[in-house]
Design an enzyme around this catalytic site. Sequence first.
Site, PDB file in Angstrom:
ATOM      1  N   HIS A 117       0.816  -1.223   0.000  1.00 47.85           N
ATOM      2  CA  HIS A 117       0.000   0.000   0.000  1.00 47.85           C
ATOM      3  C   HIS A 117       0.843   1.264   0.000  1.00 47.85           C
ATOM      4  CE1 HIS A 117      -3.644  -2.466   1.701  1.00 47.85           C
ATOM      5  NE2 HIS A 117      -3.457  -2.661   0.412  1.00 47.85           N
ATOM      6  N   CYS A 146       2.935  21.162  -6.795  1.00 48.84           N
ATOM      7  CA  CYS A 146       4.187  20.848  -7.468  1.00 48.84           C
ATOM      8  C   CYS A 146       4.935  22.120  -7.875  1.00 48.84           C
ATOM      9  CB  CYS A 146       3.870  20.004  -8.701  1.00 48.84           C
ATOM     10  SG  CYS A 146       5.319  19.588  -9.666  1.00 48.84           S
ATOM     11  N   CYS A 149       4.975  21.837 -12.134  1.00 49.43           N
ATOM     12  CA  CYS A 149       3.785  21.997 -12.980  1.00 49.43           C
ATOM     13  C   CYS A 149       2.589  22.608 -12.245  1.00 49.43           C
ATOM     14  CB  CYS A 149       3.400  20.658 -13.620  1.00 49.43           C
ATOM     15  SG  CYS A 149       2.562  19.536 -12.498  1.00 49.43           S
ATOM     16  N   THR A 187      -3.519  -7.780  11.130  1.00 50.11           N
ATOM     17  CA  THR A 187      -4.382  -7.270  10.059  1.00 50.11           C
ATOM     18  C   THR A 187      -5.790  -7.821  10.229  1.00 50.11           C
ATOM     19  OG1 THR A 187      -4.790  -7.147   7.667  1.00 50.11           O
ATOM     20  CG2 THR A 187      -3.541  -9.070   8.434  1.00 50.11           C
TER      21      THR A 187
HETATM   22  C1  BJW Z   1      -3.076  -5.988  16.809  1.00 51.02           C
HETATM   23  C2  BJW Z   1      -2.506  -5.219  17.798  1.00 51.02           C
HETATM   24  C3  BJW Z   1      -1.341  -5.728  18.371  1.00 51.02           C
HETATM   25  C4  BJW Z   1      -4.208  -4.149  17.138  1.00 51.02           C
HETATM   26  N1  BJW Z   1      -0.864  -6.905  17.961  1.00 51.02           N
HETATM   27  N2  BJW Z   1      -2.596  -7.145  16.428  1.00 51.02           N
HETATM   28  C5  BJW Z   1     -16.067  -5.454  -2.229  1.00 51.02           C
HETATM   29  C6  BJW Z   1     -15.532  -6.719  -2.066  1.00 51.02           C
HETATM   30  C7  BJW Z   1     -14.167  -6.950  -2.230  1.00 51.02           C
HETATM   31  C8  BJW Z   1     -13.316  -5.902  -2.545  1.00 51.02           C
HETATM   32  C9  BJW Z   1     -13.846  -4.651  -2.715  1.00 51.02           C
HETATM   33  C10 BJW Z   1     -15.210  -4.429  -2.556  1.00 51.02           C
HETATM   34  N3  BJW Z   1     -15.435  -3.113  -2.765  1.00 51.02           N
HETATM   35  C11 BJW Z   1     -14.254  -2.500  -3.028  1.00 51.02           C
HETATM   36  C12 BJW Z   1     -13.277  -3.431  -3.008  1.00 51.02           C
HETATM   37  C13 BJW Z   1     -11.839  -3.220  -3.236  1.00 51.02           C
HETATM   38  C14 BJW Z   1     -11.186  -2.537  -2.058  1.00 51.02           C
HETATM   39  C15 BJW Z   1     -11.533  -3.288  -0.769  1.00 51.02           C
HETATM   40  O1  BJW Z   1     -10.930  -4.284  -0.422  1.00 51.02           O
HETATM   41  N4  BJW Z   1     -12.494  -2.786   0.002  1.00 51.02           N
HETATM   42  C16 BJW Z   1     -12.935  -3.465   1.233  1.00 51.02           C
HETATM   43  C17 BJW Z   1     -12.988  -2.461   2.377  1.00 51.02           C
HETATM   44  C18 BJW Z   1     -14.224  -4.165   0.971  1.00 51.02           C
HETATM   45  N5  BJW Z   1      -9.770  -2.600  -2.327  1.00 51.02           N
HETATM   46  C19 BJW Z   1      -9.141  -1.689  -3.071  1.00 51.02           C
HETATM   47  O2  BJW Z   1      -9.737  -0.743  -3.538  1.00 51.02           O
HETATM   48  C20 BJW Z   1      -7.687  -1.941  -3.355  1.00 51.02           C
HETATM   49  N6  BJW Z   1      -7.438  -1.850  -4.745  1.00 51.02           N
HETATM   50  C21 BJW Z   1      -7.990  -2.685  -5.618  1.00 51.02           C
HETATM   51  O3  BJW Z   1      -8.740  -3.576  -5.268  1.00 51.02           O
HETATM   52  O4  BJW Z   1      -7.616  -2.442  -6.914  1.00 51.02           O
HETATM   53  C22 BJW Z   1      -8.333  -3.122  -7.945  1.00 51.02           C
HETATM   54  C23 BJW Z   1      -9.484  -2.249  -8.306  1.00 51.02           C
HETATM   55  C24 BJW Z   1      -9.257  -1.104  -9.006  1.00 51.02           C
HETATM   56  C25 BJW Z   1     -10.334  -0.312  -9.371  1.00 51.02           C
HETATM   57  C26 BJW Z   1     -11.621  -0.641  -8.953  1.00 51.02           C
HETATM   58  C27 BJW Z   1     -11.832  -1.802  -8.194  1.00 51.02           C
HETATM   59  C28 BJW Z   1     -10.745  -2.616  -7.865  1.00 51.02           C
HETATM   60  C29 BJW Z   1      -6.822  -0.882  -2.700  1.00 51.02           C
HETATM   61  C30 BJW Z   1      -6.872  -0.927  -1.210  1.00 51.02           C
HETATM   62  C31 BJW Z   1      -6.037   0.204  -0.623  1.00 51.02           C
HETATM   63  C32 BJW Z   1      -6.142   0.256   0.887  1.00 51.02           C
HETATM   64  N7  BJW Z   1      -5.549   1.477   1.351  1.00 51.02           N
HETATM   65  C33 BJW Z   1      -5.447   1.721   2.781  1.00 51.02           C
HETATM   66  C34 BJW Z   1      -4.926   3.171   3.007  1.00 51.02           C
HETATM   67  C35 BJW Z   1      -3.429   3.245   2.726  1.00 51.02           C
HETATM   68  C36 BJW Z   1      -2.894   4.597   2.947  1.00 51.02           C
HETATM   69  C37 BJW Z   1      -3.015   5.075   4.369  1.00 51.02           C
HETATM   70  O5  BJW Z   1      -2.650   4.395   5.335  1.00 51.02           O
HETATM   71  O6  BJW Z   1      -3.494   6.183   4.521  1.00 51.02           O
HETATM   72  O7  BJW Z   1      -4.572   0.766   3.384  1.00 51.02           O
HETATM   73  S1  BJW Z   1      -6.976   1.504   3.684  1.00 51.02           S
HETATM   74  C38 BJW Z   1      -6.259   0.805   5.117  1.00 51.02           C
HETATM   75  O8  BJW Z   1      -6.701  -0.555   5.260  1.00 51.02           O
HETATM   76  C39 BJW Z   1      -4.746   0.734   4.832  1.00 51.02           C
HETATM   77  C40 BJW Z   1      -4.402  -0.623   5.360  1.00 51.02           C
HETATM   78  O9  BJW Z   1      -3.209  -1.085   4.791  1.00 51.02           O
HETATM   79  C41 BJW Z   1      -5.599  -1.438   4.978  1.00 51.02           C
HETATM   80  C42 BJW Z   1      -5.739  -2.716   5.763  1.00 51.02           C
HETATM   81  O10 BJW Z   1      -5.925  -2.487   7.116  1.00 51.02           O
HETATM   82  P1  BJW Z   1      -5.110  -3.343   8.188  1.00 51.02           P
HETATM   83  O11 BJW Z   1      -3.680  -3.116   8.004  1.00 51.02           O
HETATM   84  O12 BJW Z   1      -5.627  -4.712   8.193  1.00 51.02           O
HETATM   85  O13 BJW Z   1      -5.508  -2.561   9.532  1.00 51.02           O
HETATM   86  P2  BJW Z   1      -6.830  -2.705  10.412  1.00 51.02           P
HETATM   87  O14 BJW Z   1      -6.899  -1.480  11.253  1.00 51.02           O
HETATM   88  O15 BJW Z   1      -8.002  -3.048   9.605  1.00 51.02           O
HETATM   89  O16 BJW Z   1      -6.524  -3.941  11.355  1.00 51.02           O
HETATM   90  C43 BJW Z   1      -5.584  -3.858  12.388  1.00 51.02           C
HETATM   91  C44 BJW Z   1      -5.627  -5.163  13.134  1.00 51.02           C
HETATM   92  O17 BJW Z   1      -4.602  -5.147  14.105  1.00 51.02           O
HETATM   93  C45 BJW Z   1      -6.950  -5.389  13.881  1.00 51.02           C
HETATM   94  O18 BJW Z   1      -7.424  -6.677  13.524  1.00 51.02           O
HETATM   95  C46 BJW Z   1      -6.537  -5.336  15.350  1.00 51.02           C
HETATM   96  O19 BJW Z   1      -7.265  -6.251  16.146  1.00 51.02           O
HETATM   97  C47 BJW Z   1      -5.096  -5.749  15.281  1.00 51.02           C
HETATM   98  N8  BJW Z   1      -4.239  -5.277  16.357  1.00 51.02           N
HETATM   99  N9  BJW Z   1      -3.301  -4.077  17.953  1.00 51.02           N
HETATM  100  C48 BJW Z   1      -1.547  -7.583  16.989  1.00 51.02           C
HETATM  101  N10 BJW Z   1      -0.725  -5.044  19.357  1.00 51.02           N
HETATM  102 ZN    ZN Z   2       4.150  18.301 -11.256  1.00 48.05          ZN
END
Ligand code: BJW
Ligand code: ZN
Length: 250
Positions: A117, A146, A149, A187
Amino acid sequence: MFSTQLKSKLQGAESVTVLTGAGISAESGVPTFRGTDGIWKKFKPEDLANFDSFIRNPQLVWEWYKYRKQLIGSIQPNAGHIALAEMERRFPQFAIITQSIDNRHQRAGSRSIYELHGNVERNYCIGCGKSFTDAEIMRMDKAPRCTSCGDLVRPDVVWFGEQLPIDPWEKSASAAERAEIFFSIGTSAVVYPAASLPLSAKRAGAYLVDINVERTERSPWAEEVLLGRSGDILPMLLELCRSNRLSEHS
Ligand code: BJW
Ligand code: ZN
């Protein structure tokens, strides 16, 4: 805490793959998106982390990122990051696939890291692609523009609806397929396509282990669910790898 099966798998494994999420950095003081301790509840990530919101209100989106850049800049890798960096040296093939954007795996000394990501310490212009450092960004206006641009500059992270960078994605997919043990750590596994990797690993024969403070979407599929903080569990896992290794030589 660890099963006999995991112990013997670790002893013989050539290839180990890890998927990390925001939870890996929770103990460093970076809030997660979801889960009981997720503090972004005020904003759903879906509302801010997308290109349309950025174009509509670049000031608001930049406010969120500048706050997080400052927070991330001040935090250290924790015991979980450090244990993973050490584990890398103990297996012939070891890869970290990370959804984290905070660069802490690199800081902890891990080498084989696939950032799915992006990385919040980088920024680029949406018009011409020119890169900007954080130091430049922090000096600029609320919504940086920028210097070549004049278009908007954005953080180099992947937002909803955007494609994941192709090279890290392909390497991650291969690392999942070749894994004998696959750890899904800190995650919620709700964001795709990253959330599909533990499943492809399992389908290809990996022993799936879910490490989290609570059960996740992947727990029902896991051979083993280790409930606790990754900063506590991973050092114990490393100890296990170390003692395995000693017994190999005795
Ligand atoms: C602990 C702890 C400790 C706490 N020890 N554990 C419907 C169905 C399927 C897919 C889709 C859908 N509708 C849309 C989609 C696609 C979409 C998606 O998946 N959406 C879902 C929400 C349904 N995905 C996308 O859009 C992706 N791209 C894509 O699919 O491209 C193809 C495409 C193109 C065009 C159109 C359609 C498709 C891109 C996804 C990008 C995600 N970006 C983010 C932001 C990044 C920038 C930023 O940080 O600002 O990434 S969102 C956010 O969520 C971030 C994370 O990487 C990501 C995942 O979250 P993560 O890391 O799992 O964190 P949490 O908070 O959810 O979990 C933390 C965990 O830690 C918890 O479980 C706690 O319990 C635990 N924890 N303390 C161990 N001490
Ligand atoms: Zn530029």
